[in-house]
Design an enzyme around this catalytic site. Sequence first.
Site, PDB file in Angstrom:
ATOM      1  N   ALA A  57      48.898  41.509  28.957  1.00 41.88           N
ATOM      2  CA  ALA A  57      48.189  40.322  28.472  1.00 41.88           C
ATOM      3  C   ALA A  57      46.671  40.508  28.487  1.00 41.88           C
ATOM      4  CB  ALA A  57      48.585  39.101  29.305  1.00 41.88           C
ATOM      5  N   PHE A  58      46.156  41.233  29.463  1.00 46.40           N
ATOM      6  CA  PHE A  58      44.715  41.433  29.573  1.00 46.40           C
ATOM      7  C   PHE A  58      44.138  42.116  28.331  1.00 46.40           C
ATOM      8  CE2 PHE A  58      40.851  43.516  31.179  1.00 46.40           C
ATOM      9  CZ  PHE A  58      40.236  42.445  31.813  1.00 46.40           C
ATOM     10  N   GLU A  59      44.953  42.920  27.659  1.00 42.56           N
ATOM     11  CA  GLU A  59      44.496  43.652  26.478  1.00 42.56           C
ATOM     12  C   GLU A  59      44.584  42.838  25.185  1.00 42.56           C
ATOM     13  OE1 GLU A  59      45.065  46.181  29.747  1.00 42.56           O
ATOM     14  OE2 GLU A  59      46.724  45.116  28.775  1.00 42.56           O
ATOM     15  N   THR A  87      49.928  38.417  44.918  1.00 46.61           N
ATOM     16  CA  THR A  87      48.497  38.721  44.993  1.00 46.61           C
ATOM     17  C   THR A  87      47.734  37.863  43.976  1.00 46.61           C
ATOM     18  OG1 THR A  87      48.530  40.446  43.287  1.00 46.61           O
ATOM     19  CG2 THR A  87      49.094  41.125  45.550  1.00 46.61           C
ATOM     20  N   HIS A  89      46.192  38.734  41.442  1.00 47.29           N
ATOM     21  CA  HIS A  89      46.177  39.385  40.129  1.00 47.29           C
ATOM     22  C   HIS A  89      46.552  38.413  39.008  1.00 47.29           C
ATOM     23  CE1 HIS A  89      47.845  42.168  36.990  1.00 47.29           C
ATOM     24  NE2 HIS A  89      46.691  42.753  37.243  1.00 47.29           N
TER      25      HIS A  89
END
Length: 156
Positions: A57-59, A87, A89
């Site tokens: 998803a970050f990309e 975490t 993240h």
Amino acid sequence: MKIIEGKLALSGKEKIAIINARFNHIVTDRLVEGARDAFLRHGGDEANLSLILVPGAFEIPMALEKALASGKFDAVCCVGAVIRGSTPHFDYVSAETTKGIANVTLKYGKPVSFGVLTVDNIEQAIERAGSKAGNKGFEAMTGVIEMLNLYKNLGA
């Protein structure tokens, strides 16, 4: 009062991309199928539908930036699944993905839908990918079709 809205119909000429985050592919593959189904059901020509795959998803925002900068697409439907772990993240990825997609959308002024699931567990993700809570990929595509037609009706 004059009502201006976008219809859920395509002429078959619109070029739309789906950007899919492959991470959690057991969920995201179903979101892609839902988005494809919505595109075809509303009159899209499969030859004008592109699937852009990114690792996670970050990309998505960077791929969205490149897709819109290319001028090849009238609209983009973004799908993915970010599932909370133990975490922080999840918080970072969810926030930056959301902000990134919003920023790119505003920069280019083209219809972009947000079909990225942000859920607490895999069960919630599966429910939203077609089991109990509908298919959010289908919903994201219908949203982008409606916005594409709204933009046309607004002369944008």
